[in-house]
Design a protein around this motif. Structure first.
Motif, PDB file in Angstrom:
ATOM      1  N   ILE A 120      -2.580 -52.412  45.603  1.00 30.66           N
ATOM      2  CA  ILE A 120      -0.902 -53.020  45.346  1.00 30.66           C
ATOM      3  C   ILE A 120      -0.890 -51.338  46.331  1.00 30.66           C
ATOM      4  CG2 ILE A 120       0.532 -52.434  43.834  1.00 30.66           C
ATOM      5  CD1 ILE A 120      -1.525 -54.469  41.970  1.00 30.66           C
ATOM      6  N   GLU A 121      -1.183 -50.413  45.814  1.00 34.96           N
ATOM      7  CA  GLU A 121      -0.238 -49.500  45.815  1.00 34.96           C
ATOM      8  C   GLU A 121      -0.947 -49.562  47.828  1.00 34.96           C
ATOM      9  OE1 GLU A 121      -2.721 -46.372  44.016  1.00 34.96           O
ATOM     10  OE2 GLU A 121      -2.336 -47.057  41.988  1.00 34.96           O
ATOM     11  N   ILE A 122      -1.803 -49.480  48.243  1.00 34.65           N
ATOM     12  CA  ILE A 122      -2.019 -49.576  49.751  1.00 34.65           C
ATOM     13  C   ILE A 122      -1.554 -50.303  50.339  1.00 34.65           C
ATOM     14  CG2 ILE A 122      -3.997 -49.503  51.804  1.00 34.65           C
ATOM     15  CD1 ILE A 122      -5.607 -49.444  50.023  1.00 34.65           C
ATOM     16  N   LEU A 123      -1.162 -52.115  49.663  1.00 32.31           N
ATOM     17  CA  LEU A 123      -0.831 -52.587  50.987  1.00 32.31           C
ATOM     18  C   LEU A 123       1.347 -52.934  50.277  1.00 32.31           C
ATOM     19  CD1 LEU A 123      -2.686 -55.833  50.477  1.00 32.31           C
ATOM     20  CD2 LEU A 123      -2.195 -54.831  51.957  1.00 32.31           C
ATOM     21  N   SER A 124       0.942 -51.774  49.445  1.00 32.01           N
ATOM     22  CA  SER A 124       3.090 -51.705  49.351  1.00 32.01           C
ATOM     23  C   SER A 124       3.753 -50.891  50.339  1.00 32.01           C
ATOM     24  CB  SER A 124       3.138 -51.309  48.065  1.00 32.01           C
ATOM     25  OG  SER A 124       2.585 -50.127  47.509  1.00 32.01           O
ATOM     26  N   ARG A 125       2.550 -50.121  50.600  1.00 28.48           N
ATOM     27  CA  ARG A 125       2.962 -48.652  51.227  1.00 28.48           C
ATOM     28  C   ARG A 125       3.767 -48.701  52.660  1.00 28.48           C
ATOM     29  NH1 ARG A 125      -2.009 -45.481  50.958  1.00 28.48           N
ATOM     30  NH2 ARG A 125      -2.443 -44.911  49.111  1.00 28.48           N
ATOM     31  N   HIS A 126       3.455 -50.181  52.998  1.00 33.44           N
ATOM     32  CA  HIS A 126       3.886 -51.026  54.519  1.00 33.44           C
ATOM     33  C   HIS A 126       4.365 -52.031  54.343  1.00 33.44           C
ATOM     34  CE1 HIS A 126       0.290 -48.813  56.304  1.00 33.44           C
ATOM     35  NE2 HIS A 126      -0.291 -48.933  54.949  1.00 33.44           N
ATOM     36  N   VAL A 127       5.395 -51.977  52.689  1.00 28.73           N
ATOM     37  CA  VAL A 127       6.264 -52.664  52.914  1.00 28.73           C
ATOM     38  C   VAL A 127       7.203 -51.944  52.832  1.00 28.73           C
ATOM     39  CG1 VAL A 127       6.749 -54.192  51.293  1.00 28.73           C
ATOM     40  CG2 VAL A 127       4.638 -54.544  52.339  1.00 28.73           C
ATOM     41  N   SER A 128       8.760 -52.880  52.851  1.00 32.35           N
ATOM     42  CA  SER A 128       9.953 -52.310  52.931  1.00 32.35           C
ATOM     43  C   SER A 128      10.176 -52.261  51.443  1.00 32.35           C
ATOM     44  CB  SER A 128      11.052 -52.176  53.740  1.00 32.35           C
ATOM     45  OG  SER A 128      12.282 -53.027  53.262  1.00 32.35           O
ATOM     46  N   LYS A 129      11.138 -51.592  50.725  1.00 32.61           N
ATOM     47  CA  LYS A 129      11.779 -52.308  49.409  1.00 32.61           C
ATOM     48  C   LYS A 129      12.616 -53.192  49.408  1.00 32.61           C
ATOM     49  CE  LYS A 129       9.852 -50.135  45.380  1.00 32.61           C
ATOM     50  NZ  LYS A 129       8.910 -50.360  44.688  1.00 32.61           N
ATOM     51  N   GLY A 130      13.114 -53.176  51.146  1.00 31.29           N
ATOM     52  CA  GLY A 130      13.803 -54.653  51.128  1.00 31.29           C
ATOM     53  C   GLY A 130      13.763 -55.539  50.912  1.00 31.29           C
ATOM     54  N   GLN A 131      12.363 -55.686  51.058  1.00 27.28           N
ATOM     55  CA  GLN A 131      11.686 -57.415  51.486  1.00 27.28           C
ATOM     56  C   GLN A 131      11.728 -57.395  49.256  1.00 27.28           C
ATOM     57  OE1 GLN A 131       8.609 -55.323  54.427  1.00 27.28           O
ATOM     58  NE2 GLN A 131       8.717 -57.897  54.898  1.00 27.28           N
ATOM     59  N   VAL A 132      12.172 -58.725  49.457  1.00 29.67           N
ATOM     60  CA  VAL A 132      12.026 -58.957  47.947  1.00 29.67           C
ATOM     61  C   VAL A 132      11.315 -59.586  47.866  1.00 29.67           C
ATOM     62  CG1 VAL A 132      13.851 -60.606  46.668  1.00 29.67           C
ATOM     63  CG2 VAL A 132      15.100 -58.364  47.748  1.00 29.67           C
ATOM     64  N   ILE A 133      10.778 -59.910  46.495  1.00 28.69           N
ATOM     65  CA  ILE A 133       9.351 -60.597  46.186  1.00 28.69           C
ATOM     66  C   ILE A 133       9.956 -62.016  45.293  1.00 28.69           C
ATOM     67  CG2 ILE A 133       7.464 -61.147  45.196  1.00 28.69           C
ATOM     68  CD1 ILE A 133       7.510 -58.602  47.298  1.00 28.69           C
ATOM     69  N   GLU A 134      10.015 -62.539  46.788  1.00 29.42           N
ATOM     70  CA  GLU A 134      10.860 -64.499  46.224  1.00 29.42           C
ATOM     71  C   GLU A 134       9.867 -64.792  44.548  1.00 29.42           C
ATOM     72  OE1 GLU A 134      12.661 -66.539  48.974  1.00 29.42           O
ATOM     73  OE2 GLU A 134      13.736 -64.944  49.864  1.00 29.42           O
ATOM     74  N   GLN A 135       8.843 -64.883  45.501  1.00 29.21           N
ATOM     75  CA  GLN A 135       7.248 -65.451  44.689  1.00 29.21           C
ATOM     76  C   GLN A 135       5.970 -65.003  44.354  1.00 29.21           C
ATOM     77  OE1 GLN A 135       5.630 -68.686  47.169  1.00 29.21           O
ATOM     78  NE2 GLN A 135       5.366 -70.266  45.799  1.00 29.21           N
ATOM     79  N   LEU A 136       5.711 -65.243  43.401  1.00 26.21           N
ATOM     80  CA  LEU A 136       5.055 -64.198  42.475  1.00 26.21           C
ATOM     81  C   LEU A 136       4.401 -65.503  42.189  1.00 26.21           C
ATOM     82  CD1 LEU A 136       3.396 -62.204  41.985  1.00 26.21           C
ATOM     83  CD2 LEU A 136       4.727 -62.205  39.452  1.00 26.21           C
ATOM     84  N   HIS A 137       2.519 -65.392  42.669  1.00 29.94           N
ATOM     85  CA  HIS A 137       2.195 -66.359  41.251  1.00 29.94           C
ATOM     86  C   HIS A 137      -0.029 -65.570  41.033  1.00 29.94           C
ATOM     87  CE1 HIS A 137       0.346 -70.311  40.331  1.00 29.94           C
ATOM     88  NE2 HIS A 137      -0.834 -70.137  41.154  1.00 29.94           N
ATOM     89  N   PHE A 138       0.398 -65.970  39.625  1.00 34.80           N
ATOM     90  CA  PHE A 138      -0.942 -65.976  39.259  1.00 34.80           C
ATOM     91  C   PHE A 138      -2.062 -66.605  39.025  1.00 34.80           C
ATOM     92  CE2 PHE A 138      -0.463 -61.266  36.705  1.00 34.80           C
ATOM     93  CZ  PHE A 138       0.290 -61.074  37.932  1.00 34.80           C
TER      94      PHE A 138
END
Ligand code: SF4
Length: 460
Positions: free
Chosen positions: A94-112
């Motif tokens: 999560i830490e590594i990938l989130s560094r390449h994503v902007s905070k403006g990119q909303v998580i519209e969908q989440l699935h566990f």
């Protein structure tokens, strides 16, 4: 467009071919190991530049018990202590990938998904969600679609309360069959009361939607027993229902070797189960969405289909196909723009990579122009049962009939057999063809050959 499905046993016998479920095109069978972390990070950079919204999939592979029909990527263990080291690696990812994503990119969908996501303790679930919220822009006003797979044997009211508090608003329950004989034959003992308690909790806690999974074709199932299960499930009034066909492939999936061949229903019995369940569900007001899925007419999937906005991705039918999908965890698949990428499917390898602060991306593919065009055609047919040639011609600068000229004799055969209406403007899947839409999609699949086909199950 939403006429009832027309049941035609003869057509089903002739056109029910083994094939993919098209949660992606090209399918995962085409993935190759030239794709690695660099490709994923590169695709994420493009996604960030374009500011596309995101969907997250988190894979929790652990299960406390083995179901004999299982074909999932899972780890069977009673040792709850295995969750923590895995959780720590997930957090690294999560830490590594989130560094390449902007905070403006909303998580519209989440699935566990899993495995069994609620194998994690309450503290671990809380910790994982906190970590996700810290690093990604999760919505906190309940407007996202945040769902989790629940094994009713591994959850209770307090679990449901916790999940709601953490922001989940949809649940998908594995039920498969309620008959005790069938449950013994698949090693999944789960009472109706356990399932009902979870549904009651979901309703009371105002989860937006409840899905139930059933499977037909399991050992010891008979048309009568399965009809009884379907009736009991309808009485629970889930918003969505998936009725999957059990594909018995013991040579590929070890747990299935514990199922006795003699206990399996015949092809004729399976057909009877499918036909009766469709009739029961339709009578109860459920709409056939396509590819094993049913939904009540006021469910978002049914509405999206009516409005022409339904899409399909690795999570099945979705209203969030416009999002880039980031897969987290062992074997998880990401779909970012034209890239598909998949993590290592071996939990030890996955954990070792993340333990070294490296991503575990192992395989995937870049879609080329032809893949994109065929993907659009298959998406349109599988989600909406119709295809307008002009829309494809305009979007992809091709002459549809020229481009697919080799397919025309096959399409005409489907037309004369009553599966589709084919004319100069497009294709409309007829009620008799809806259950067989996968066979139509397979015509547009450039990669399908006998060898590939053998890796898939049949529609029915
Ligand atoms: S079917 Fe689901 S609960 Fe059963 S073993 Fe497989 S992943 Fe676990």
């Amino acid at each position: 467009m939403f006429d009832a499905i027309q049941w035609d046993a003869d057509l089903i016998r002739r056109y029910d071919l083994a094939g993919p479920r098209y949660t992606s095109y090209p399918t995962a069978v085409q993935f190759h190991d030239d794709i690695g972390p660099f490709d994923l990070l590169h695709a994420l950079r493009d996604s960030r530049k374009a500011g596309r919204p995101l969907s997250l999939y988190v894979h929790i592979p652990f299960c406390a018990h083995i179901c004999y029909y299982c074909a999932c990527n899972k780890v069977i263990t009673k040792d709850r202590g295995r969750a923590l080291p895995y959780l720590e690696k997930l957090e690294r990812e999560i830490e590594i990938l989130s560094r390449h994503v902007s905070k403006g990119q909303v998580i519209e969908q989440l699935h566990f998904g899993g495995g069994t996501p609620t194998f994690l303790s309450h503290d671990e679930l809380r910790r994982l969600m906190q970590h996700l919220r810290k690093h990604f822009n999760l919505l906190d006003d309940d407007s996202g679609d945040y769902s989790i797979e629940i094994d009713p044997r591994e959850a209770d009211w307090s679990t449901m309360g916790l999940l709601r508090e953490l922001g989940f608003n949809r649940v998908s329950l594995g039920v498969q069959d309620l008959d005790p004989q069938v449950q013994r034959a698949i090693n999944r003992l789960q009472t109706l009361e356990e399932t009902r308690a979870i549904i009651e909790a979901a309703r009371t806690l105002q989860f937006r939607s409840v899905n139930i999974d059933l499977i037909y074709g399991l050992p010891k199932q008979t048309p009568e027993r399965f009809a009884h299960t379907v009736a009991e499930v309808i009485a629970l009034q889930p918003d969505r229902l998936s009725v999957f066909n059990y594909a018995h492939l013991p040579e590929r999936f070890m747990p299935q070797r514990r199922i006795n061949n003699e206990d399996l229903p015949t092809a004729a019995e399976k057909l009877a189960m499918l036909e009766a369940s469709i009739e029961q569900l339709t009578k109860a007001g459920y709409r056939y969405i396509g590819m094993d899925h049913f939904a009540l007419p006021d469910d978002e999937l049914a509405i999206a289909q009516e409005e022409g906005t339904l899409q399909r991705n690795f999570q099945g039918y979705t209203t969030h196909g416009h999002c880039d999908l980031i897969g987290l965890g062992v074997s998880a698949i990401s779909q970012i723009g034209d890239l598909y990428s998949q993590n290592d499917s071996d939990i030890n390898n996955y954990q070792q990579s993340l333990g070294n602060a490296q991503l575990a991306t192992r395989r995937g593919l870049h879609c080329n122009a032809d893949d994109r065009l065929r993907r659009a055609v298959i998406q349109q047919l599988i989600c909406h049962f119709e295809l307008d040639f002009r829309s494809i011609e305009q979007a992809y600068a091709v002459e549809f009939r020229d481009y697919f000229s080799a397919l025309w004799p096959d399409l005409q055969r489907l037309h004369s057999d009553g599966l589709i209406e084919l004319n100069d403007q497009g294709i409309v899947v007829q009620p008799a063809g809806r259950l067989l839409v996968r066979s139509l999609c397979m015509l547009f699949d450039r990669y399908l050959n006998e060898q590939v086909r053998q890796r898939f199950s049949r529609v029915i």
